[in-house]
Design an enzyme around this catalytic site. Structure first.
Site, mmCIF file in Angstrom:
data_model
loop_
_atom_site.group_PDB
_atom_site.id
_atom_site.type_symbol
_atom_site.label_atom_id
_atom_site.label_comp_id
_atom_site.label_asym_id
_atom_site.label_seq_id
_atom_site.Cartn_x
_atom_site.Cartn_y
_atom_site.Cartn_z
ATOM 1 C CG ASP A 175 -7.606 -5.353 4.802
ATOM 2 O OD1 ASP A 175 -7.036 -5.613 5.869
ATOM 3 O OD2 ASP A 175 -7.765 -4.202 4.387
ATOM 4 C CD GLU A 209 -2.917 -1.160 2.308
ATOM 5 O OE1 GLU A 209 -4.093 -1.489 2.077
ATOM 6 O OE2 GLU A 209 -2.506 -0.837 3.444
ATOM 7 C CD GLU A 227 -9.758 -1.452 7.930
ATOM 8 O OE1 GLU A 227 -9.533 -1.034 6.775
ATOM 9 O OE2 GLU A 227 -8.915 -2.094 8.601
#
Length: 702
Positions: free
Chosen positions: A368, A294, A396
């Site tokens: 993820d 990332e 998240e």
């Protein structure tokens, strides 16, 4: 009837976590008091003092008076000690099996007196034993004939704080960072000690203070002095500090022109920096690294492997007995390979090439931290490399702090999964790749400066559960939830029963109303808040929800069999065979591995389309059931926390309905099928849901 704890009406805000030590009812006090008449604690280490202080704190809270401290043994004495203490001579206690962190709690007769012994090979083990002893009383367990021996199955049990130096917490939903870098090192907030107590109570022995998207400034001398101050607070509780290392720090801090891990100047810079850290913090734990993921810098920038990058740091840490935790979360925009496959492709060929003090940190799933993923194919595929699990405690992708989602069931599912290489994921983590090799588990912390620490009362359960699973990866989610419920809400069965029912079904409810039947990553852009299954305009394909669902007129799902991306080939043949067949793949992973027609017949006999809609509604219905359970607890728990949970459940219901309606509206626009009988249409059309934006949702990266 006595349930052990009294006075549910006292106002509480959640600050005390699982260390509430509420006053016992009179019958419980009468039952326990004769077994805890005094305290004898030979040794004056800071850790033994912390253990004694905790035992006294618990006694004061539950019995309403201080615990008498004695130098000699008497009836009812609690003896806190480490192996080798003179008072334990001749007892032949089984210390050999306890290792460095284990403990025993034993009822015994010593010098003719009835006593309770809490001891370990180390002071830290004795501290853990004290917390276990207090938990027995908190949860109403008998303590008159104890014979407990327990030891952690993993050595490194760490929280990963994604905290930035500016106070922002990436993917954090409980306020700002608890680390006040501006006031450190001159002022140590008392909250730091309470943080250490809470972690020691569940066996956590390390904390990574800074975000994996690292800032090199944390390695500056002035910040190391601040870290030193935190380390001093945590040390008596057996907690080591770790830091994240930005791979390009030699350029940013050292003025070098390169960060190539094979460059002698770079290696010398890191050796000097790590020597400096240990001069300031002698028991520093080591470094956590996110590299070439990332946009983060890493060894691939210089055409080097992850092993070459990790080993450079490992060599510098080895003289100090420090470790490197090197994250395997990698994927690249220029790589057209299925994102599910990329970490395996990069890391599996490096098996056996990492130094002994490197732990490769692998997420529970290959994408993820989704509400449900199959276990990561790297588990069991690198038999010569220590792998540590990375779980995300902060939610998240599961509704942030306002959605009740107990993650213990998710973690048990992942850890109990059979890799066939051999054994379960838990066994892979527990088994040393060679004698003396390091084992571990990491959890992305959900902690912030909110008064209740985690943003909601029930999110505390996930912090608690992480510690329990890190101590024992073969723990059971229901037993962990029961302990937490009793320590947090009280021992009344009329409270514990509904709370457990809510918790144990909560994560599955989130899966149902967000990503049923193996769908994944259907969240909106950036902040991952709310539904966005239609999003297709992000610059990287794998950032778009449409990449994962692949909804089209012919069906839905990601084909990862041999006819598709062949991600299944990364698993053991037994796993690939079971998940690769429509006859044997579980419904929960169907769309993760298969693209199937909308009219595909499920094992239930329903069409896929009908089953999808039913799952969305099942998730919403479970939230309503949680609301009903919680409403029934009014007056049985304190009013302040009860009202907060009530309000958060109302938010969760609103957002579960939003997820349900938006997802059905989108997929129905493609499937062109009517809803099954008895299931109402979305409240609005698809354009309405597409127009919803939430640009200021908390926890965004940056």
């Amino acid at each position: 009837m006595c349930f052990g704890l009294a006075n549910h009406a006292l106002a509480e805000d959640g600050y005390d976590l699982w260390l509430r030590y509420q006053p016992l009812e009179s019958a419980a006090r009468a039952r326990y008091a004769p077994r805890i008449a005094a305290l004898v604690a030979p040794g004056e280490s800071a850790t033994i003092r912390a253990a004694v202080d905790e035992l006294d704190r618990g006694y004061r809270g539950m019995f309403g008076q201080p615990l008498a401290r004695r130098q000699v043994v008497q009836d009812g004495a609690v003896l806190v000690a480490r192996a080798g203490a003179p008072l334990l001579a001749g007892l032949e206690l089984p210390f050999a099996k306890l290792g460095n962190g284990g403990y025993l709690i034993r009822s015994a007769t010593l010098h003719g007196k009835r006593v309770t012994i809490i001891a370990g090979n180390t002071d830290q083990g004795a501290l853990y034993g004290v917390f276990r002893f207090l938990k027995l009383i908190q949860t109403g367990q008998p303590i008159d004939a104890l014979d407990i021996a327990d030891a952690p199955k993993l050595q490194v049990r760490v929280l990963n704080h994604w905290d930035n130096l500016n106070g922002h917490v990436e993917r954090g939903y409980a306020g700002l960072s608890i680390w006040d870098w501006q006031k450190l090192p001159r002022f140590n907030d008392p909250r730091y000690t309470d943080y250490a107590r809470a972690n020691a109570a569940i066996g956590i022995n390390g904390t990574v203070l800074t975000n994996v998207n690292a800032n090199a400034d944390i390695l500056r001398p002035d910040y190391l002095e601040k870290v030193k101050a935190l380390a001093a607070v945590f040390r008596p509780y057996g907690i080591r500090v770790y830091l994240t290392a930005r791979f390009s720090a030699p350029i940013e801090l050292g003025g070098l022109k390169t960060a190539d891990p094979l460059d002698p100047q770079v290696r010398a810079w890191w050796k000097s920096k790590i020597d400096e850290i240990y001069t300031v913090i002698p028991d520093f734990g080591g470094l956590l690294v996110k590299a070439n993921s990332e946009g983060q810098p890493g060894p691939a920038d210089y055409h080097r492997t992850h092993a070459e990058g990790a080993n450079m740091l490992a060599d510098a840490l080895a003289p100090h007995h420090g470790i490197v935790m090197w994250r395997a979360f990698v994927y690249a925009a220029e790589n057209a390979e299925d994102r599910h496959k990329q970490a395996y492709t990069e890391f599996q060929p490096l098996d056996g090439k990492f130094r002994d003090n490197v732990l490769v940190q692998v997420k529970n799933g290959a994408i993820d931290f989704q509400p449900r993923e199959p276990f990561h194919p790297l588990f069991g595929a690198m038999p010569h490399t220590p792998l540590m699990m990375e779980f995300q405690i902060t939610k998240e992708y599961l509704g942030f702090a306002t959605h009740l989602a107990y993650l213990g069931t998710m973690w048990e599912e992942a850890l109990s999964a059979d890799t066939h290489r051999p054994g379960s994921v838990a066994k892979v983590l527990e088994t040393q790749v060679e004698p003396g090799a390091v084992t571990g588990m990491a959890g992305v912390a959900n902690i912030g400066n909110d008064r209740n620490w985690s943003g909601s009362q029930f999110d505390q359960a996930n912090w608690y559960a992480f510690g329990r699973f890190a101590w024992d990866p073969e723990a059971k989610a229901d037993a962990v939830a029961r302990d937490w419920a009793r320590m947090t809400w009280g021992n009344d069965p009329a409270v514990v029963g509904p709370v457990l029912r809510m918790m144990m079904g909560s994560r599955e409810a989130v899966v149902d109303y967000m990503t049923p039947l193996g769908l994944g990553h259907q969240m909106a852009t950036g902040h991952h808040y709310g539904p966005g299954p239609w999003i297709a305009d992000l610059k990287r394909p794998e950032w778009n929800p449409v990449y994962y669902a692949r909804a089209a007129p012919d069906g839905i799902g990601f084909d990862r069999t041999r006819t598709g991306s062949d991600a299944l080939s990364q698993y053991a043949p037994e796993v690939a065979k079971a998940w690769g067949s429509l006859d044997t793949v579980p419904d929960s992973l169907l769309l993760w591995f298969h693209h199937v027609p909308w009219d595909y017949r499920m094992k239930s006999g329903r069409t896929l389309w009908d089953a999808l809609v039913i799952h969305y509604d099942t998730g919403v219905d479970h939230v309503r059931a949680m609301q009903a359970d919680w409403a029934g607890l009014r007056g049985k728990v304190d009013a302040q926390r009860w009202a907060e949970v009530r309000d958060f459940l109302a938010i969760q219901l609103d957002e579960a309905i939003w997820w349900r309606d938006a997802s059905i509206a989108y997929f129905q626009s493609i499937a062109k099928r009517p809803l099954p009988a008895g299931h109402k249409p979305p409240a609005h059309d698809l354009d309405y849901y597409k127009a919803i934006t939430t640009p200021y949702a908390p926890g965004q990266a940056g």
